[in-house]
Design a protein around this motif. Structure first.
Motif, PDB file in Angstrom:
ATOM      1  N   PHE A 214       0.822  -1.201   0.000  1.00 15.44           N
ATOM      2  CA  PHE A 214       0.000   0.000   0.000  1.00 15.44           C
ATOM      3  C   PHE A 214       0.861   1.259   0.000  1.00 15.44           C
ATOM      4  O   PHE A 214       0.813   2.093  -0.897  1.00 15.44           O
ATOM      5  CB  PHE A 214      -0.958  -0.019   1.208  1.00 15.44           C
TER       6      PHE A 214
ATOM      7  N   VAL B 270       1.773   4.632  -2.643  1.00 12.40           N
ATOM      8  CA  VAL B 270       1.453   6.015  -2.300  1.00 12.40           C
ATOM      9  C   VAL B 270       2.707   6.885  -2.451  1.00 12.40           C
ATOM     10  O   VAL B 270       2.661   7.974  -3.028  1.00 12.40           O
ATOM     11  CB  VAL B 270       0.888   6.122  -0.867  1.00 12.40           C
TER      12      VAL B 270
ATOM     13  N   ILE C 155      -3.000  11.925  -1.035  1.00 12.35           N
ATOM     14  CA  ILE C 155      -1.817  11.829  -1.901  1.00 12.35           C
ATOM     15  C   ILE C 155      -1.193  13.203  -2.107  1.00 12.35           C
ATOM     16  O   ILE C 155       0.028  13.359  -2.082  1.00 12.35           O
ATOM     17  CB  ILE C 155      -2.187  11.169  -3.248  1.00 12.35           C
TER      18      ILE C 155
ATOM     19  N   ARG D 167      -7.760   4.322  -5.190  1.00 10.98           N
ATOM     20  CA  ARG D 167      -6.361   3.924  -5.076  1.00 10.98           C
ATOM     21  C   ARG D 167      -5.970   3.490  -3.671  1.00 10.98           C
ATOM     22  O   ARG D 167      -5.024   2.721  -3.481  1.00 10.98           O
ATOM     23  CB  ARG D 167      -5.450   5.082  -5.484  1.00 10.98           C
ATOM     24  N   ILE D 168      -6.647   4.030  -2.671  1.00  6.55           N
ATOM     25  CA  ILE D 168      -6.165   3.869  -1.304  1.00  6.55           C
ATOM     26  C   ILE D 168      -7.310   3.464  -0.372  1.00  6.55           C
ATOM     27  O   ILE D 168      -8.477   3.489  -0.758  1.00  6.55           O
ATOM     28  CB  ILE D 168      -5.448   5.150  -0.826  1.00  6.55           C
TER      29      ILE D 168
ATOM     30  N   HIS E 223      -8.799   7.830   3.637  1.00  5.79           N
ATOM     31  CA  HIS E 223      -7.661   8.549   3.044  1.00  5.79           C
ATOM     32  C   HIS E 223      -8.226   9.270   1.825  1.00  5.79           C
ATOM     33  O   HIS E 223      -8.324   8.667   0.751  1.00  5.79           O
ATOM     34  CB  HIS E 223      -6.554   7.582   2.641  1.00  5.79           C
TER      35      HIS E 223
ATOM     36  N   GLU F  21      -9.423  10.903  -1.466  1.00  6.50           N
ATOM     37  CA  GLU F  21      -8.966  11.154  -2.828  1.00  6.50           C
ATOM     38  C   GLU F  21      -9.746  12.344  -3.357  1.00  6.50           C
ATOM     39  O   GLU F  21     -10.888  12.566  -2.964  1.00  6.50           O
ATOM     40  CB  GLU F  21      -9.193   9.918  -3.705  1.00  6.50           C
TER      41      GLU F  21
END
Lengths: 380, 380, 380, 380
Positions: free
Chosen positions: B9, B13, B318, C308-309, C313, C315
């Motif tokens: 994971f 990232v 991100i 993606r995560i 978290h 996005e």
């Protein structure tokens, strides 16, 4: 009513809460330690002169001499903390049922005396930990009792307020003055005023008792004699852990009581400032938004019984407070009619919660002054 | 890059965060302790065969022999905790700058060795406490530094997660397995994985250091060797009190990092799950909703410098992570160009934060096992 | 890349979006109609001198002469609206695949020419209606396609922005200037800039086409030549009714795109400013909070493929934008490898959406000027 | 009280609202067209037998014969729509003041008759558009009147409900049955039941009148005779544009009345389901969160006068409703005492609002059936 004269915040809330459902009528009162103010207050409330009393002693005397059916059934004690015990005691002794504001007394000893008196007389005694009157709090309690959350593992109760961030008591603020004065508020400040609400809410909803705790109390505002901030680690019977923090110096916060409970099957979140919403959080599916409303048939019987209107029509603080008064009234009526009280309405904070609250305060204060990490919390 | 092979994971990232702003290019890697997986991963990332290494030792060797300008400048260490120290140490010794995941090491002793090495070599070392990369966290830190909140009185840092509510590590979940294994995660579980983030965030935003603490750690899920829940009372230098609780068994919670700071002039609230909003709470006027956005000229220079797009276009996890990489890249470029680094970008968690994080873990574990209420927290 | 020189907002977003997943590399560009600015921009992007072109014509010439594998595969057109058609047309004619910003052209006629060209050449053409790249938008579309909402009855699409509440174009704001200039923006202002996003989102999620509409367009800010506010009644094929309003004078709003869809079984709500949450509303049980996260196995395959995560978290906008680029890249790769594209990734707005968008604008403008209540909306 | 027998939703709300502040006492009633039900209801309300009437005619007769001071002053008409006009008319003719539920009548003609009667008799007449009783609605109105928003440019009023998404009226739901029956509800369904609330709220808050509109009405649920969904474009005097949509088939919505107003200086947002919060949105600084609370000195005098308790103690639907009753009571008292009514309390929806509401319904229905885009909205 004892106390709650002109300008008193909580006395007025008690009156509105009692009036809301048309089950209770204000018939008399001793509204102030100042006879003049008592008279003035009573008149503003459209009471007949002869039932506006100068002292509560006088009121209990006079009312108890009135024929049944005419005399008051129930007395509300809404004075500052130090004046809860004397009128509550006398009311019980004179055969009146009692609704008393919290914390119940200023010492655990007084609390236990009231407990004994209630047990001996068998009269009704309600303590206005009003937050347990919210429909979503009833819902939360029932879901936990039903096992929807599984075994409880963690409890977080938070009660930040900011209104005592400055030295209001020095600026003639009536509410602030007595709450920060040990002679009137008792040994605890924020812990007594709101910490006990958080403790009562956490135990009511989870059905678990706190077994030991570790407290860090602050006297943050210079010159303040009583605690105005407290952070507490909790251990519950059965092994759940928790955190309780309550504060009146969390500047900018209004009355932001929050409860988070986590079990091994699901978790829940409730916020008093948006009381009609309850979140049920699952490990494997979307969070559910439970909402009050008589039309929401998915709610528990108790939540529905404490809701008045359809969903999307917000009910607030006064309605929750009124639920306690209505429950007392309906329970009292059942008794007078010789009926079995409906358990759904025979559900309000009582003298035992009051004893527990005082034990909580003594435990918190003792822990606050101790170097030991854990202090046991016992109310018997 | 060291670690971060297929299916990892955090490695992925790191790559996305490094790529986002076009300032950093992935040129080589040793992506797994398994040479096959390393090769396979490198190919998926379109790296040339010759720069996909079987071990990090081999990589440092080979890269350091490449002519400057061709060799990598910066290495990212994204392995499980126990494998942070060895490659980070070697990278520094070989003259590479380092970005390392948190917690920095598995012991305070290792952490101090890295600290000495960084101080001796003068190389850049960044620790990815990524939450401090959010624009609103920069805003909060600056507002406190500027005195907008006045003297800090109370700090509440909460980090509930629920993903380890069941024994995932027993079900072959890769992320869960190493995080709950003392040999790979080190001495702390939830405290190391997320508690250090909360500690770092609280200290970064307030600019205050925790001076002593009282911890209650739980090993809640049966069979779990490391803590999965922790509740901590905090005392800060200067007298502020606080609470920090972090948990991976708060079932139904996602990644709900929250920070509340209260001063004597104002308070603030930030929630990582809605990171573009910061609330500033006043005693005497409406709460302000601060929002990210390059068009919001009311934001501090630092908040604006860590924002990419106009308000209402959400930036997320991100982007915050990328802010750390971009700051490292810009600071590195300034150095390479012999310029003074811009303090706004020379602002990322470093080796000292890493030492502090490891000291936090050792203090928390020691307090958790102690009967004394307070355990001092020192990192030197 | 065509356009997107220094200081351009959307060009930079395109670059970050393309870079995020490591599937696309920026290899060349003609970044400005001004050769100097093009060069300067290219250098800032670390491009080799020889692939920074002075004009897009020059770029297409030069790149098409490069051997396959070296030449660019895909061109992004990120110029102001009036300069979408010429480079897009030439790119397709020269055999390049195209990603084009919206609205696709400035006239429906141009749009249909591109449509024919795409159909004739069989090249990929993507239009960056980026909001359809959000995971929760994919989730919503799929739930409706699966019948979770039943027959759709009502659709409300709202897109309030406030940034053009004053005459910014008169203050040298680059973004404002071209968007309010008919020569560069085309015949529509707010409707072209954001109204088409709302139209595209509503039709994408519901799978229904608008069949007729009734528009009231405003030119609110004095001196503005193009619409800056529009309120539209919608009728969909199959009988659903709706409302679409988009505005750039809704002062104080950021980028508050919202979608509400109501069927005969359930309803949904999505807000772009908190894009990771989708509400599913039921008549007879609690509302469900759907949340993005690769760990949320309850999400549809498509929602998961565009995440993606892990949950919690966040996005954001760039990730959604990147989903379009990644889908184009993965679809292109499948083609190059002679494989059947994965329908989950072969899902991005295309030339037909572009034609529909231009038809929408011509319909809205015609309706805005008409006394008739309903104007039919046809794109063929 | 006329109507509001056992099981009636709105009658009960009226009683609680009237009781809340202790200014109004329920003294008599004709609670049902069915004498038996009327008696039964009256007894449940603890009324003396002799003042529980079988018909409202009988009540007006008998009460008007009582000596002043004993007879009722004020009558509440809480019957279904078609039964508002007859008792309201008779009450006025008999010299009683009137509180009437909305919509005021079933035809504009009836409405104008009441208007004339009120003007001729000079009696008080209040219409319970209760949403204008919320403190934050008072705040919003005052801020706009004070110019805080500048010139109003756009107004969006939304009122989605979902409770009539299915054919409840076919399932014996009392509330649904009369509301969907033209003989009892009048010519409009959702538009009459909630659309008029949205219209009244929009005009009350902005101080602007709608000058023309374009309506699209839906009869969505099969078999329903009256509109259950409506989308309307608005034009206001002075040039502001707007949208009003109201629906009872927005499935899953509770009572989600929302108002957005945008001027050239600031914008505001208010949601009835969280009524204690008002957002003030600025072009150049953070959004302000205005909150109810007697302690919030930053609020306007009118907002404070319609608030009972400190901030963070939520007030809800019943409190807002009670504000209308209290304003009527205080205004009536001033009159009885020959004093000038306090303009802050002499502020409740009146017979002119009722006329305007009926004109709105006739305009909307006429526009709904017309091919012309715009239909003028005049109430005189």
């Amino acid at each position: 009513m004892v106390g709650g004269g002109i300008g008193a915040f909580i006395g007025d809330v008690h009156r509105k809460a009692a009036a809301l459902d048309g089950e209770i009528e204000l018939v008399c009162g001793a509204f102030s330690s100042n006879p003049e103010r008592s008279k003035k207050s009573g008149r503003q409330l459209y009471l007949p002169e002869e039932r506006i009393y100068e002292t509560y002693e006088q009121m209990f005397e006079a009312e108890s001499r009135l024929p049944e059916g005419e005399r008051m059934d129930l007395v509300s004690v809404v004075t500052p903390n130090h004046m809860h015990f004397p009128p509550a005691k006398m009311a019980l002794e004179k055969g009146f049922h009692v609704v008393c504001d919290k914390p119940m007394t200023v010492t655990l000893e007084e609390a236990k005396k009231l407990q004994k008196l209630v047990n001996d007389t068998g009269q009704l005694f309600a303590l206005t930990h009003n937050y347990t009157g919210y429909p979503m709090v009833k819902q939360a309690r029932q879901m936990i009792a039903d096992g929807s959350l599984g075994t409880i593992r963690k409890v977080v109760a938070e009660y930040p307020q900011g209104w005592l961030s400055s030295q209001l008591e020095g600026e003639g603020n009536k509410q602030a003055s007595w709450r920060t004065d040990p002679k009137k508020a008792g040994p605890a400040g924020a812990m007594g005023d709101i910490g006990t609400h958080a403790e009562n809410l956490a135990e009511y909803v989870t059905g678990l008792q706190i077994s030991e705790l570790c407290a860090d109390l602050g006297h943050v505002v210079p010159g303040r004699q009583l605690d105005d901030d407290g952070n507490i680690l909790l251990r519950f019977e059965g092994g759940a852990r928790g955190v309780l923090h309550a504060s009146q110096i969390s500047i900018g916060e209004e009355n932001n009581l929050k409860l988070f409970v986590y079990g091994d099957r699901a978790g829940l979140e409730w916020r008093q400032e948006e009381p009609n919403t309850l979140l049920l959080k699952h490990p494997d599916r979307p969070t559910d938004i439970y909402r009050t409303g008589v039309d929401h048939e998915y709610l528990t019987e108790s939540a529905l019984a404490h809701t008045r209107i359809p969903s999307g029509h917000p009910e607030g603080f006064i309605e929750a407070f009124a639920n306690i008064y209505r429950n007392v009234a309906l329970t009292l009526r059942s008794r007078l009619e010789g009926k079995q009280p409906d358990p759904i309405h025979n559900d309000f904070p009582d003298v035992d919660d009051g004893v527990r609250g005082m034990a909580f305060l003594e435990t918190v204060i003792s822990s606050g002054g101790s170097d030991k990490k854990w202090t046991p919390f016992r109310s018997v």
